[in-house]
Structure formats: structure tokens, C-alpha cells
Design a protein around this motif. Sequence first.
Motif, PDB file in Angstrom:
ATOM      1  N   LEU A  94       0.838  -1.202   0.000  1.00 37.13           N
ATOM      2  CA  LEU A  94       0.000   0.000   0.000  1.00 37.13           C
ATOM      3  C   LEU A  94       0.872   1.250   0.000  1.00 37.13           C
ATOM      4  CD1 LEU A  94      -2.625   1.610   0.260  1.00 37.13           C
ATOM      5  CD2 LEU A  94      -2.583   1.142   2.730  1.00 37.13           C
ATOM      6  N   GLU A  95       1.955   1.240   0.758  1.00 38.99           N
ATOM      7  CA  GLU A  95       2.816   2.416   0.827  1.00 38.99           C
ATOM      8  C   GLU A  95       3.491   2.689  -0.510  1.00 38.99           C
ATOM      9  OE1 GLU A  95       2.768   4.641   3.156  1.00 38.99           O
ATOM     10  OE2 GLU A  95       1.244   3.347   4.079  1.00 38.99           O
ATOM     11  N   GLN A  96       3.884   1.634  -1.214  1.00 32.94           N
ATOM     12  CA  GLN A  96       4.460   1.825  -2.547  1.00 32.94           C
ATOM     13  C   GLN A  96       3.445   2.446  -3.494  1.00 32.94           C
ATOM     14  OE1 GLN A  96       5.703  -2.315  -3.009  1.00 32.94           O
ATOM     15  NE2 GLN A  96       7.850  -1.676  -3.189  1.00 32.94           N
ATOM     16  N   LEU A  97       2.224   1.944  -3.417  1.00 36.34           N
ATOM     17  CA  LEU A  97       1.157   2.484  -4.263  1.00 36.34           C
ATOM     18  C   LEU A  97       0.856   3.931  -3.892  1.00 36.34           C
ATOM     19  CD1 LEU A  97      -1.008   2.107  -6.438  1.00 36.34           C
ATOM     20  CD2 LEU A  97      -2.531   1.209  -4.655  1.00 36.34           C
ATOM     21  N   ASN A  98       0.820   4.216  -2.605  1.00 31.90           N
ATOM     22  CA  ASN A  98       0.511   5.570  -2.150  1.00 31.90           C
ATOM     23  C   ASN A  98       1.570   6.567  -2.619  1.00 31.90           C
ATOM     24  OD1 ASN A  98      -1.172   7.400  -0.519  1.00 31.90           O
ATOM     25  ND2 ASN A  98       0.668   7.564   0.751  1.00 31.90           N
ATOM     26  N   THR A  99       2.833   6.183  -2.525  1.00 30.22           N
ATOM     27  CA  THR A  99       3.914   7.047  -3.000  1.00 30.22           C
ATOM     28  C   THR A  99       3.785   7.306  -4.494  1.00 30.22           C
ATOM     29  OG1 THR A  99       5.430   6.270  -1.287  1.00 30.22           O
ATOM     30  CG2 THR A  99       6.426   7.268  -3.246  1.00 30.22           C
ATOM     31  N   TRP A 100       3.484   6.246  -5.244  1.00 28.65           N
ATOM     32  CA  TRP A 100       3.314   6.379  -6.692  1.00 28.65           C
ATOM     33  C   TRP A 100       2.159   7.311  -7.024  1.00 28.65           C
ATOM     34  CZ3 TRP A 100      -0.664   5.291 -10.080  1.00 28.65           C
ATOM     35  CH2 TRP A 100      -0.329   5.284 -11.442  1.00 28.65           C
ATOM     36  N   ILE A 101       1.019   7.140  -6.356  1.00 26.80           N
ATOM     37  CA  ILE A 101      -0.169   7.958  -6.638  1.00 26.80           C
ATOM     38  C   ILE A 101       0.085   9.420  -6.282  1.00 26.80           C
ATOM     39  CG2 ILE A 101      -2.521   8.449  -5.812  1.00 26.80           C
ATOM     40  CD1 ILE A 101      -3.103   5.485  -6.066  1.00 26.80           C
ATOM     41  N   HIS A 102       0.725   9.656  -5.150  1.00 29.75           N
ATOM     42  CA  HIS A 102       1.050  11.029  -4.752  1.00 29.75           C
ATOM     43  C   HIS A 102       1.867  11.718  -5.844  1.00 29.75           C
ATOM     44  CE1 HIS A 102       2.300  14.364  -2.151  1.00 29.75           C
ATOM     45  NE2 HIS A 102       3.522  14.165  -2.612  1.00 29.75           N
ATOM     46  N   GLN A 103       2.876  11.034  -6.345  1.00 25.18           N
ATOM     47  CA  GLN A 103       3.743  11.606  -7.378  1.00 25.18           C
ATOM     48  C   GLN A 103       3.031  11.704  -8.723  1.00 25.18           C
ATOM     49  OE1 GLN A 103       7.002   8.833  -7.133  1.00 25.18           O
ATOM     50  NE2 GLN A 103       7.985   9.908  -5.414  1.00 25.18           N
ATOM     51  N   LYS A 104       2.286  10.668  -9.067  1.00 23.47           N
ATOM     52  CA  LYS A 104       1.621  10.625 -10.371  1.00 23.47           C
ATOM     53  C   LYS A 104       0.523  11.685 -10.487  1.00 23.47           C
ATOM     54  CE  LYS A 104       2.447   8.217 -13.205  1.00 23.47           C
ATOM     55  NZ  LYS A 104       3.263   8.358 -14.451  1.00 23.47           N
ATOM     56  N   LEU A 105      -0.194  11.925  -9.416  1.00 19.72           N
ATOM     57  CA  LEU A 105      -1.250  12.940  -9.465  1.00 19.72           C
ATOM     58  C   LEU A 105      -0.676  14.323  -9.748  1.00 19.72           C
ATOM     59  CD1 LEU A 105      -3.679  11.863  -6.594  1.00 19.72           C
ATOM     60  CD2 LEU A 105      -4.195  11.982  -9.040  1.00 19.72           C
ATOM     61  N   PHE A 106       0.493  14.600  -9.198  1.00 19.18           N
ATOM     62  CA  PHE A 106       1.129  15.888  -9.482  1.00 19.18           C
ATOM     63  C   PHE A 106       1.537  15.968 -10.948  1.00 19.18           C
ATOM     64  CE2 PHE A 106       5.097  18.605  -9.240  1.00 19.18           C
ATOM     65  CZ  PHE A 106       4.399  19.801  -9.240  1.00 19.18           C
ATOM     66  N   VAL A 107       2.111  14.890 -11.461  1.00 23.37           N
ATOM     67  CA  VAL A 107       2.500  14.852 -12.877  1.00 23.37           C
ATOM     68  C   VAL A 107       1.284  15.040 -13.771  1.00 23.37           C
ATOM     69  CG1 VAL A 107       3.409  13.373 -14.712  1.00 23.37           C
ATOM     70  CG2 VAL A 107       4.547  13.432 -12.477  1.00 23.37           C
ATOM     71  N   LEU A 108       0.196  14.339 -13.455  1.00 20.32           N
ATOM     72  CA  LEU A 108      -1.012  14.426 -14.277  1.00 20.32           C
ATOM     73  C   LEU A 108      -1.687  15.786 -14.156  1.00 20.32           C
ATOM     74  CD1 LEU A 108      -2.519  10.853 -13.749  1.00 20.32           C
ATOM     75  CD2 LEU A 108      -1.364  11.742 -15.792  1.00 20.32           C
ATOM     76  N   THR A 109      -1.574  16.401 -12.990  1.00 22.73           N
ATOM     77  CA  THR A 109      -2.109  17.758 -12.823  1.00 22.73           C
ATOM     78  C   THR A 109      -1.403  18.707 -13.776  1.00 22.73           C
ATOM     79  OG1 THR A 109      -2.723  17.409 -10.505  1.00 22.73           O
ATOM     80  CG2 THR A 109      -2.374  19.681 -11.207  1.00 22.73           C
ATOM     81  N   LYS A 110      -0.086  18.596 -13.864  1.00 23.56           N
ATOM     82  CA  LYS A 110       0.676  19.460 -14.779  1.00 23.56           C
ATOM     83  C   LYS A 110       0.390  19.105 -16.237  1.00 23.56           C
ATOM     84  CE  LYS A 110       4.839  18.821 -13.073  1.00 23.56           C
ATOM     85  NZ  LYS A 110       6.300  19.041 -12.918  1.00 23.56           N
ATOM     86  N   THR A 111       0.319  17.804 -16.511  1.00 26.99           N
ATOM     87  CA  THR A 111       0.061  17.354 -17.886  1.00 26.99           C
ATOM     88  C   THR A 111      -1.288  17.866 -18.396  1.00 26.99           C
ATOM     89  OG1 THR A 111       1.366  15.356 -17.530  1.00 26.99           O
ATOM     90  CG2 THR A 111      -0.159  15.340 -19.383  1.00 26.99           C
ATOM     91  N   ASN A 112      -2.266  17.889 -17.487  1.00 26.95           N
ATOM     92  CA  ASN A 112      -3.621  18.312 -17.854  1.00 26.95           C
ATOM     93  C   ASN A 112      -3.890  19.769 -17.483  1.00 26.95           C
ATOM     94  OD1 ASN A 112      -5.290  15.816 -18.838  1.00 26.95           O
ATOM     95  ND2 ASN A 112      -4.054  15.064 -17.129  1.00 26.95           N
ATOM     96  N   GLY A 113      -2.825  20.551 -17.391  1.00 22.28           N
ATOM     97  CA  GLY A 113      -2.969  21.949 -16.999  1.00 22.28           C
ATOM     98  C   GLY A 113      -3.922  22.734 -17.877  1.00 22.28           C
ATOM     99  N   ALA A 114      -3.997  22.380 -19.146  1.00 19.91           N
ATOM    100  CA  ALA A 114      -4.891  23.091 -20.064  1.00 19.91           C
ATOM    101  C   ALA A 114      -6.360  22.888 -19.694  1.00 19.91           C
ATOM    102  CB  ALA A 114      -4.653  22.630 -21.501  1.00 19.91           C
TER     103      ALA A 114
END
Length: 263
Positions: A94-114
Motif C-alpha cells: 500500500l505504501e508503494q502504491l501511495n507514493t506512486w499515486i502522490h507523485q503521479k497525481l502531481f505529474v497528471l495535474t501538470k500534464t492536464n494543466g490546459a
Amino acid sequence: MNQNQIKGILFDKDGTLIDFHVFFVQVANDLVDNLVEDFHLPNDHLLKEELLEAIGLRGNQVDPQGILSSGTSRDISVAFFEWLQKKIEVSFSLEQLNTWIHQKLFVLTKTNGAHIKPTTDLSALFAELRRLRIKVGVATADDLESTLFCLEKLGIREFVDFIGTSDYYAKKPDPHMLHAFCETCNLHSSEVAVAGDTVVDMLLAKNGKAGLAIGVLSGVSTSEKLESFADILLPSVGDIIGKGGALVWESTETSGKNEGACP
């Protein structure tokens, strides 16, 4: 209290300041696609649908009580992990998944900035609130990095006096963010209005003994969901200031539930 004494507004972010459906439905779908690819899960359409349903997204319909509408990145991690454990053999923690999601959501937020679109003319609203010496805070289930990016993208970061995010404060409806806003801005909770699009936001106002709970219909909840909890219901936060320049609590009587500004 005399609602004319409101000196600060604590805004929810998603669905209140940001158009929820345009942005987060896309982010959620991208998140699941990336999850399947990065964790080598079966590339199965039904699996993706069920993962999205686990966080409150069915098709393009968002559950107002679901995780996507008011949960944290940790809540998303737990929902995904528990669902996957029931379906397949999981080779990560769960902790590995949580770390991944925390990081990925930030990346996707920037990717979908438009796709980050305001629910109203926020720059004009916040500039006017500053002119009126109303303190402005943001209380969100999102993480700090993503929240800062969104506020910068919206062009309103300079107007925000306090930012409360779920990676630094207890998540709503715990009153921690409200009390921290009060402490930062030297306010009493009775001098604060909480504005949001979910019942969780209205419960934050109640639990924190805020002076006013303002429900907005720009997000995931209907008036039927919010009317029992909100002191005022508005189409959007843009209606906090009326055409004549008066703040909504100055121009209306709110001893009962007020939906006068709604169509």
C-alpha cells in the motif's frame, strides 16, 4: 452572529474554484491508465471501469459522496489497493502504491494543466475580496504541490492568505484547516465563511463553528444534497459579490436557508 462581521472566506478548491468535471474526470482516467501500465496489471476495460467506480466515477458521473469528489490521494490509494487485493495477486505494498499515486497525481495535474478552468472570473473576485479586506483561504483534499500549481495556473496565488492541504492537515470535515486559517489570519471561526460544493465542506463549517456555510452548485452536488447543510446556496462563488458590489451575506437575510441567488 451578525453575518456582516464575516472577515474571511475559506474556499474548497475542486468544484468550487476549478471546474471539476473538465479536469478531474480526465485526471482520474489517466491515473488508472498509468496504474495499469506502470504496475503491469491486466489491460482489461472492465478492470479499469471498476477501479474508477471504486473512487466514485461511473462513466463520467461523479459520486458527490465518493473519494474523487472529496477524498485524499491516500484515500485513492487505499481504495485501489483494497479492490486490487480482491481481484488479483498484488506484488506491491500500500505504501508503494501511495507514493506512486502522490507523485503521479502531481505529474497528471501538470500534464492536464490546459483543462484547469475556473468556475468564474476568480481574479476579479479575489481582487475585490482583497479590496474589501476579506481574508482568503483554500482548504482542499488535494496535496500541496498540485494545489500550488492549480492556483498559479488560475492566476490567483497572490490573493490567497492560507492554503490547507490534506498532506499537511487533517482532512475535511475535521476543522483543522479552518482553525489553522483562523490562526494564520487572526480571525475567530465565527468570522469565517466556508464555501464549497460538497456536504463535506458544509460539515467542515459546522464542525469548525464557522459563521457561515456557503454551498455552491458549480461542482458535484445538487441543491437537494446541500440545502440541509448550507446557510446560503449560490450557483458559483462568483455570486458571493452581487452586481451592486454587496457581499451576499450583507444583501440577504440568512436566518433560514437562502436560495435566492440560485436560478
